[in-house]
Design a protein around this motif. Structure first.
Motif, PDB file in Angstrom:
ATOM      1  N   THR A  22       0.969  13.125  76.634  1.00 50.27           N
ATOM      2  CA  THR A  22      -0.209  13.691  75.978  1.00 50.27           C
ATOM      3  C   THR A  22      -0.261  13.358  74.493  1.00 50.27           C
ATOM      4  O   THR A  22      -1.159  13.833  73.790  1.00 50.27           O
ATOM      5  N   ASN A  23       0.666  12.559  74.005  1.00 50.00           N
ATOM      6  CA  ASN A  23       0.684  12.194  72.591  1.00 50.00           C
ATOM      7  C   ASN A  23      -0.518  11.295  72.306  1.00 50.00           C
ATOM      8  O   ASN A  23      -0.670  10.236  72.921  1.00 50.00           O
ATOM      9  N   PRO A  24      -1.401  11.688  71.379  1.00 50.84           N
ATOM     10  CA  PRO A  24      -2.614  10.894  71.132  1.00 50.84           C
ATOM     11  C   PRO A  24      -2.344   9.453  70.717  1.00 50.84           C
ATOM     12  O   PRO A  24      -3.095   8.552  71.088  1.00 50.84           O
ATOM     13  N   ASN A  25      -1.287   9.209  69.934  1.00 49.82           N
ATOM     14  CA  ASN A  25      -0.992   7.842  69.507  1.00 49.82           C
ATOM     15  C   ASN A  25      -0.490   6.987  70.656  1.00 49.82           C
ATOM     16  O   ASN A  25      -0.789   5.793  70.725  1.00 49.82           O
ATOM     17  N   VAL A  26       0.271   7.568  71.570  1.00 48.80           N
ATOM     18  CA  VAL A  26       0.723   6.834  72.751  1.00 48.80           C
ATOM     19  C   VAL A  26      -0.475   6.513  73.641  1.00 48.80           C
ATOM     20  O   VAL A  26      -0.653   5.372  74.082  1.00 48.80           O
ATOM     21  N   ILE A  27      -1.319   7.507  73.874  1.00 48.59           N
ATOM     22  CA  ILE A  27      -2.514   7.301  74.713  1.00 48.59           C
ATOM     23  C   ILE A  27      -3.402   6.198  74.126  1.00 48.59           C
ATOM     24  O   ILE A  27      -3.825   5.282  74.833  1.00 48.59           O
ATOM     25  N   GLU A  28      -3.681   6.276  72.821  1.00 44.56           N
ATOM     26  CA  GLU A  28      -4.549   5.283  72.175  1.00 44.56           C
ATOM     27  C   GLU A  28      -3.877   3.910  72.117  1.00 44.56           C
ATOM     28  O   GLU A  28      -4.537   2.888  72.312  1.00 44.56           O
ATOM     29  N   SER A  70       2.434   5.103  65.051  1.00 41.98           N
ATOM     30  CA  SER A  70       0.968   5.043  65.138  1.00 41.98           C
ATOM     31  C   SER A  70       0.529   4.397  66.454  1.00 41.98           C
ATOM     32  O   SER A  70       1.313   3.730  67.136  1.00 41.98           O
ATOM     33  N   SER A  71      -0.745   4.545  66.772  1.00 44.64           N
ATOM     34  CA  SER A  71      -1.288   3.919  67.982  1.00 44.64           C
ATOM     35  C   SER A  71      -1.211   2.392  67.888  1.00 44.64           C
ATOM     36  O   SER A  71      -0.920   1.712  68.877  1.00 44.64           O
ATOM     37  N   SER A  72      -1.437   1.855  66.701  1.00 47.44           N
ATOM     38  CA  SER A  72      -1.339   0.410  66.498  1.00 47.44           C
ATOM     39  C   SER A  72       0.084  -0.087  66.767  1.00 47.44           C
ATOM     40  O   SER A  72       0.282  -1.146  67.369  1.00 47.44           O
ATOM     41  N   LEU A 155      -6.356  -7.912  65.399  1.00 52.87           N
ATOM     42  CA  LEU A 155      -7.542  -7.948  66.260  1.00 52.87           C
ATOM     43  C   LEU A 155      -8.157  -6.559  66.364  1.00 52.87           C
ATOM     44  O   LEU A 155      -9.375  -6.400  66.258  1.00 52.87           O
ATOM     45  N   HIS A 156      -7.325  -5.569  66.554  1.00 52.37           N
ATOM     46  CA  HIS A 156      -7.830  -4.205  66.691  1.00 52.37           C
ATOM     47  C   HIS A 156      -8.340  -3.642  65.352  1.00 52.37           C
ATOM     48  O   HIS A 156      -9.357  -2.970  65.313  1.00 52.37           O
ATOM     49  N   ARG A 157      -7.634  -3.929  64.273  1.00 52.95           N
ATOM     50  CA  ARG A 157      -7.994  -3.375  62.956  1.00 52.95           C
ATOM     51  C   ARG A 157      -9.356  -3.888  62.475  1.00 52.95           C
ATOM     52  O   ARG A 157     -10.186  -3.117  62.021  1.00 52.95           O
ATOM     53  N   ASP A 158      -9.574  -5.211  62.576  1.00 49.46           N
ATOM     54  CA  ASP A 158     -10.825  -5.777  62.058  1.00 49.46           C
ATOM     55  C   ASP A 158     -11.016  -7.183  62.637  1.00 49.46           C
ATOM     56  O   ASP A 158     -10.666  -8.181  61.997  1.00 49.46           O
ATOM     57  N   PRO A 159     -11.581  -7.273  63.846  1.00 46.92           N
ATOM     58  CA  PRO A 159     -11.700  -8.583  64.493  1.00 46.92           C
ATOM     59  C   PRO A 159     -12.543  -9.584  63.701  1.00 46.92           C
ATOM     60  O   PRO A 159     -12.210 -10.764  63.659  1.00 46.92           O
ATOM     61  N   ALA A 160     -13.594  -9.132  63.051  1.00 48.08           N
ATOM     62  CA  ALA A 160     -14.445 -10.066  62.294  1.00 48.08           C
ATOM     63  C   ALA A 160     -13.682 -10.657  61.103  1.00 48.08           C
ATOM     64  O   ALA A 160     -13.752 -11.862  60.844  1.00 48.08           O
ATOM     65  N   GLU A 161     -12.932  -9.816  60.403  1.00 45.48           N
ATOM     66  CA  GLU A 161     -12.142 -10.300  59.266  1.00 45.48           C
ATOM     67  C   GLU A 161     -11.053 -11.248  59.748  1.00 45.48           C
ATOM     68  O   GLU A 161     -10.799 -12.276  59.126  1.00 45.48           O
TER      69      GLU A 161
END
Length: 180
Positions: A22-28, A70-72, A155-161
């Motif tokens: 149920t850890n939000p960072n693991v789930i994300e 973190s989730s990342s 890719l997740h942080r800022d795909p366009a950049e």
């Protein structure tokens, strides 16, 4: 209707601690890895708790700190397991790293970054930083890389950049993770 290898799938996960489920960072973090990675190469995974502030991956397991990771970083560690479970993916990442190194000599990661890395931790400087990334992407291991792990984070942080600043790396990450 036949299934496409480009479809998204679900990671098969075992947890060594109920609260990690149920850890939000693991789930994300799991959702990030599932979002960017082809169903055909998603890993089977064990998620384990560690007291260390630094998350890590070993064989089919990731170790996360339920307070600090973190989730990342969860997605990063899952991508290490993807590499470990798919030798073709690992070889592609190693080949890309060698191509980008283009004959450079490995340098101390500590001297390249000014951070507290161990003396034996080395990396290829390349142009990772000049192209919007981190020199850690060029870290050298005997049987792993940081290429796809750092790539999925960008890719997740800022795909366009990411696409704008380092199109070659962006293209490699997309093609490899999506098995195009």
């Amino acid at each position: 209707v036949s299934q496409s290898r480009y479809e998204r799938g679900r990671i098969t996960v075992k947890y060594n601690s109920e609260d990690l489920k149920t850890n939000p960072n693991v789930i994300e973090g799991i959702a990030i890895a599932e979002r960017y990675t082809s169903k055909g190469i998603l890993p089977n995974l064990s998620v384990n708790k560690t007291k260390s502030q630094r998350a890590y991956a070993i064989i089919n397991s990731i170790f996360v700190n339920d307070t600090f990771t973190s989730s990342s970083t969860v997605a990063h560690e899952i991508t290490h397991v993807t590499e470990m479970q798919n030798k073709g993916v690992l070889q592609a990442a190693m080949d890309f790293l060698k191509k980008r190194a283009d004959g450079q000599r490995p340098q101390s990661l500590k001297s390249l970054t000014g951070q507290n890395y161990r003396r034996e931790e080395k990396a290829y400087k390349d142009k990772w930083e000049e192209l919007g990334g981190r020199v850690y992407t060029g870290k050298i291991y005997p049987d792993a890389t940081e290429v796809l792990t750092m790539g999925i984070e960008r890719l997740h942080r800022d795909p366009a950049e990411f696409l704008k600043s380092d199109p070659e790396f962006f293209e490699f990450v997309i093609r490899t993770l999506q098995q195009l």
